[in-house]
Write an enzyme that holds these catalytic residues in place. Structure first.
Site, PDB file in Angstrom:
ATOM      1  N   LEU A  46      10.972  -6.481   3.225  1.00  0.00           N
ATOM      2  CA  LEU A  46       9.649  -6.009   3.595  1.00  0.00           C
ATOM      3  C   LEU A  46       9.024  -5.290   2.411  1.00  0.00           C
ATOM      4  O   LEU A  46       9.719  -4.907   1.464  1.00  0.00           O
ATOM      5  CB  LEU A  46       9.746  -5.064   4.794  1.00  0.00           C
ATOM      6  CG  LEU A  46      10.293  -5.657   6.090  1.00  0.00           C
ATOM      7  CD1 LEU A  46      10.423  -4.578   7.150  1.00  0.00           C
ATOM      8  CD2 LEU A  46       9.404  -6.792   6.582  1.00  0.00           C
ATOM      9  N   SER A  47       7.725  -5.063   2.462  1.00  0.00           N
ATOM     10  CA  SER A  47       7.095  -4.353   1.356  1.00  0.00           C
ATOM     11  C   SER A  47       7.676  -2.956   1.200  1.00  0.00           C
ATOM     12  O   SER A  47       7.808  -2.453   0.073  1.00  0.00           O
ATOM     13  CB  SER A  47       5.579  -4.296   1.540  1.00  0.00           C
ATOM     14  OG  SER A  47       5.237  -3.716   2.777  1.00  0.00           O
ATOM     15  N   GLU A  48       8.064  -2.296   2.309  1.00  0.00           N
ATOM     16  CA  GLU A  48       8.754  -1.008   2.225  1.00  0.00           C
ATOM     17  C   GLU A  48       9.770  -0.843   3.337  1.00  0.00           C
ATOM     18  O   GLU A  48       9.554  -1.301   4.477  1.00  0.00           O
ATOM     19  CB  GLU A  48       7.775   0.172   2.272  1.00  0.00           C
ATOM     20  CG  GLU A  48       7.096   0.488   0.964  1.00  0.00           C
ATOM     21  CD  GLU A  48       5.708  -0.104   0.865  1.00  0.00           C
ATOM     22  OE1 GLU A  48       5.075   0.055  -0.189  1.00  0.00           O
ATOM     23  OE2 GLU A  48       5.255  -0.728   1.839  1.00  0.00           O
ATOM     24  N   THR A  49      10.860  -0.179   2.992  1.00  0.00           N
ATOM     25  CA  THR A  49      11.900   0.258   3.921  1.00  0.00           C
ATOM     26  C   THR A  49      12.107   1.736   3.672  1.00  0.00           C
ATOM     27  O   THR A  49      12.162   2.180   2.520  1.00  0.00           O
ATOM     28  CB  THR A  49      13.208  -0.509   3.682  1.00  0.00           C
ATOM     29  OG1 THR A  49      12.975  -1.905   3.913  1.00  0.00           O
ATOM     30  CG2 THR A  49      14.311  -0.030   4.592  1.00  0.00           C
ATOM     31  N   HIS A  78       1.479   3.207   4.412  1.00  0.00           N
ATOM     32  CA  HIS A  78       1.879   2.659   5.706  1.00  0.00           C
ATOM     33  C   HIS A  78       3.305   3.068   6.078  1.00  0.00           C
ATOM     34  O   HIS A  78       3.594   3.323   7.252  1.00  0.00           O
ATOM     35  CB  HIS A  78       1.654   1.134   5.760  1.00  0.00           C
ATOM     36  CG  HIS A  78       2.825   0.272   5.509  1.00  0.00           C
ATOM     37  ND1 HIS A  78       3.191  -0.153   4.250  1.00  0.00           N
ATOM     38  CD2 HIS A  78       3.741  -0.272   6.358  1.00  0.00           C
ATOM     39  CE1 HIS A  78       4.257  -0.910   4.339  1.00  0.00           C
ATOM     40  NE2 HIS A  78       4.622  -1.001   5.603  1.00  0.00           N
TER      41      HIS A  78
END
Length: 280
Positions: A46-49, A78
């Site tokens: 994902l774009s961020e974890t 986000h």
């Protein structure tokens, strides 16, 4: 070791599942080391974890570490809203009434609750001001733009390294096909006003191939930087809604409001996955 940790996955900047920007959240992550966090972020892709940890600074409700598939970020928008929702849903209680205080690498970030919607206070910009001529030429080249198509430009870096250009129309923004190889380490945001009659005010795209994600669906940190630039420069009003993710089949809405010296970046958050995860 077969230890299971609580896990959440949420969709941010949308009130309907699958239309915003997902974030994976690992709770009670203090036993994990940097390599394990980075490996899990690469695995989720994902774009961020993010990883929820006990706070270390007075006044903070929790500490957050944020990873992309390409490395750790000092701040991201986000993941801030999604992780706050996950923390609240897991029974977190703010120490200051309705205000939640998140500790991350850029410092303490305030998050307010208005009904089900969350909003974070935009952190200070680390770099601001117009781009140099050589920088602007590089951005124009990788986006396939002529110099005359760029209405305005600015550094809007609040941690991830954003620079931004404003174009004349949302249609032109949506038609961009960047040169991913030539972009290199650039983190580029593009914004333009919507046509008359649209249900939002601006169209936004965020290009970040160096972070392991070519285009981010909906980006709180970029929108925070854009809001600080545009409201100060008179390019927007003190309250507006930005749409992002259209080019990726998403429908993210970012709610911007300037109150005094504080800019709030808000959005809805939908919990999509709840369970446990084994990382060892």
């Amino acid at each position: 070791m077969n230890e299971l940790l609580r896990f959440s996955q949420l969709d941010v900047f949308t009130d309907r599942p699958l239309l915003g920007n997902p974030v994976a959240v690992v709770h009670d992550a203090e036993g994990l080391d940097d390599a394990e966090m980075a490996a899990f972020a690469r695995w989720t892709n994902l774009s961020e974890t993010t990883f929820l940890l006990p706070p270390t600074q007075p006044g903070a409700d929790y500490r957050l570490r944020i990873f992309t598939p390409g490395g750790e970020l000092p701040f991201a928008g986000h993941p801030t809203l999604g992780s706050c929702r996950a923390w609240l849903d897991a029974g977190g209680t703010p120490g200051d009434g309705d205000a939640v205080v998140q500790e991350c690498a850029v410092g303490l970030v305030r998050i307010r609750r208005t009904g089900e919607r969350l909003a974070f206070a935009a952190p200070p910009l680390r770099r601001r001001g117009p781009m140099e001529a050589t920088e602007l030429a590089q951005v124009a080249a990788v986006l396939g733009l002529s110099a005359g198509e760029i209405v305005a430009h600015q550094w809007v870096d609040n941690g991830p390294g954003w620079c931004a250009v404003m174009l004349g129309s949302a249609e032109r923004v949506l038609g961009l096909q960047p040169d991913w190889v030539a972009m290199g380490d650039l983190r580029v945001g593009v914004v333009a006003p919507q046509p008359d009659g649209a249900d939002t005010d601006f169209e936004v795209r965020a290009f970040i191939p160096a972070m392991g994600i070519r285009e981010d669906p909906v980006t709180g940190s970029l929108n925070a930087g854009l809001a600080q630039w545009m409201t100060a420069a008179g390019l927007s009003g003190d309250r507006y809604v930005a749409r992002q993710g259209t080019a990726l089949g998403r429908a993210g809405n970012v709610y911007v409001e300037r109150l005094g010296d504080t800019i709030w970046i808000g959005g809805d958050v939908v919990a999509c996955v709840s369970g446990s995860v084994r990382l060892r």
